[in-house]
Motif scaffolding. Structure first.
Motif, PDB file in Angstrom:
ATOM      1  N   GLU A 257      -3.156   4.090  -9.289  1.00  0.00           N
ATOM      2  CA  GLU A 257      -3.032   2.691 -10.041  1.00  0.00           C
ATOM      3  C   GLU A 257      -2.332   1.709  -9.339  1.00  0.00           C
ATOM      4  O   GLU A 257      -2.784   0.709  -9.063  1.00  0.00           O
ATOM      5  N   LYS A 258      -1.108   2.037  -8.876  1.00  0.00           N
ATOM      6  CA  LYS A 258      -0.374   1.218  -7.891  1.00  0.00           C
ATOM      7  C   LYS A 258      -1.275   0.983  -6.686  1.00  0.00           C
ATOM      8  O   LYS A 258      -1.071  -0.228  -6.257  1.00  0.00           O
ATOM      9  N   ILE A 259      -1.588   2.002  -6.150  1.00  0.00           N
ATOM     10  CA  ILE A 259      -2.500   1.656  -4.752  1.00  0.00           C
ATOM     11  C   ILE A 259      -3.528   0.615  -5.074  1.00  0.00           C
ATOM     12  O   ILE A 259      -3.972  -0.142  -4.278  1.00  0.00           O
TER      13      ILE A 259
ATOM     14  N   SER B  12      -3.608  -4.581   3.190  1.00  0.00           N
ATOM     15  CA  SER B  12      -4.387  -3.603   3.772  1.00  0.00           C
ATOM     16  C   SER B  12      -4.034  -1.937   3.334  1.00  0.00           C
ATOM     17  O   SER B  12      -2.775  -1.818   2.897  1.00  0.00           O
ATOM     18  N   PRO B  13      -4.722  -1.186   3.733  1.00  0.00           N
ATOM     19  CA  PRO B  13      -4.417   0.177   3.132  1.00  0.00           C
ATOM     20  C   PRO B  13      -3.218   0.668   3.769  1.00  0.00           C
ATOM     21  O   PRO B  13      -2.156   1.370   2.942  1.00  0.00           O
ATOM     22  N   TYR B  14      -3.038   0.436   5.102  1.00  0.00           N
ATOM     23  CA  TYR B  14      -1.901   0.929   5.856  1.00  0.00           C
ATOM     24  C   TYR B  14      -0.484   0.357   5.100  1.00  0.00           C
ATOM     25  O   TYR B  14       0.485   0.785   4.996  1.00  0.00           O
ATOM     26  N   ALA B  15      -0.593  -1.028   4.986  1.00  0.00           N
ATOM     27  CA  ALA B  15       0.632  -1.695   4.348  1.00  0.00           C
ATOM     28  C   ALA B  15       0.686  -1.431   2.960  1.00  0.00           C
ATOM     29  O   ALA B  15       1.803  -1.363   2.593  1.00  0.00           O
ATOM     30  N   THR B  16      -0.298  -0.851   2.203  1.00  0.00           N
ATOM     31  CA  THR B  16      -0.064  -0.338   1.039  1.00  0.00           C
ATOM     32  C   THR B  16       0.811   0.927   0.921  1.00  0.00           C
ATOM     33  O   THR B  16       1.738   1.146   0.215  1.00  0.00           O
TER      34      THR B  16
ATOM     35  N   ALA C  23       1.458  10.192  -1.536  1.00  0.00           N
ATOM     36  CA  ALA C  23       0.775   8.913  -1.228  1.00  0.00           C
ATOM     37  C   ALA C  23      -0.319   8.914  -0.657  1.00  0.00           C
ATOM     38  O   ALA C  23      -1.408   8.282  -0.887  1.00  0.00           O
ATOM     39  N   VAL C  24      -0.507   9.606   0.481  1.00  0.00           N
ATOM     40  CA  VAL C  24      -1.693   9.728   1.158  1.00  0.00           C
ATOM     41  C   VAL C  24      -2.940  10.372   0.132  1.00  0.00           C
ATOM     42  O   VAL C  24      -3.767  10.004   0.497  1.00  0.00           O
TER      43      VAL C  24
ATOM     44  N   PHE D  48      -9.295   5.551   4.406  1.00  0.00           N
ATOM     45  CA  PHE D  48      -9.427   6.891   4.913  1.00  0.00           C
ATOM     46  C   PHE D  48      -8.805   6.710   6.427  1.00  0.00           C
ATOM     47  O   PHE D  48      -8.137   7.682   6.840  1.00  0.00           O
ATOM     48  N   ALA D  49      -9.167   5.669   7.346  1.00  0.00           N
ATOM     49  CA  ALA D  49      -8.652   5.460   8.680  1.00  0.00           C
ATOM     50  C   ALA D  49      -7.023   5.407   8.463  1.00  0.00           C
ATOM     51  O   ALA D  49      -6.511   5.884   9.423  1.00  0.00           O
ATOM     52  N   ALA D  50      -6.479   4.681   7.453  1.00  0.00           N
ATOM     53  CA  ALA D  50      -5.133   4.397   7.277  1.00  0.00           C
ATOM     54  C   ALA D  50      -4.431   5.750   7.025  1.00  0.00           C
ATOM     55  O   ALA D  50      -3.206   6.036   7.377  1.00  0.00           O
ATOM     56  N   ALA D  51      -5.127   6.514   6.059  1.00  0.00           N
ATOM     57  CA  ALA D  51      -4.543   7.617   5.757  1.00  0.00           C
ATOM     58  C   ALA D  51      -4.202   8.587   6.834  1.00  0.00           C
ATOM     59  O   ALA D  51      -3.406   9.362   7.149  1.00  0.00           O
ATOM     60  N   THR D  52      -5.322   8.592   7.848  1.00  0.00           N
ATOM     61  CA  THR D  52      -5.200   9.375   8.990  1.00  0.00           C
ATOM     62  C   THR D  52      -4.244   9.120   9.880  1.00  0.00           C
ATOM     63  O   THR D  52      -3.438   9.814  10.319  1.00  0.00           O
TER      64      THR D  52
END
Length: 91
Positions: A10-12, A22-26, A42-43, A69-73
């Motif tokens: 929910e937070k994400i 952005s996903p990475y900043a998140t 988190a990932v 998905f790219a940010a998670a990687t």
């Protein structure tokens, strides 16, 4: 309240769609919270949200899903290069 995984998702979602991070900043912002989750939790939550977003069949959300998905990687690679080792999270 919900379990921790649901809270993270929910937070994400809020930070991606409402705050427009952005996903990475998140992910980075989650790590600076006073009650920061384990990085792998988190990932996992981010990739769960990404999978949900990809199912909406809207171009913007599908693109956001791919960026998640790219940010998670990238985040995982950076964690490992900084010495993080995959251990079970503390409870």
């Amino acid at each position: 309240m919900h379990n921790k995984q649901e809270w993270l998702e929910e937070k994400i979602t809020e930070r991606l769609l409402t705050d427009r991070l952005s996903p990475y900043a998140t992910l980075q912002s989650l790590m600076t919270d006073p009650d920061a989750p384990d990085p792998m939790e988190a990932v996992f939550a981010l990739t769960t949200v990404a999978a949900d977003l990809s199912g909406w069949q809207e171009a913007g959300l599908y693109d956001l899903s791919n960026r998640c998905f790219a940010a998670a990687t990238l985040f995982i690679c950076e964690l490992w290069s900084d010495g993080y080792r995959l251990d079970p999270p503390r409870e």
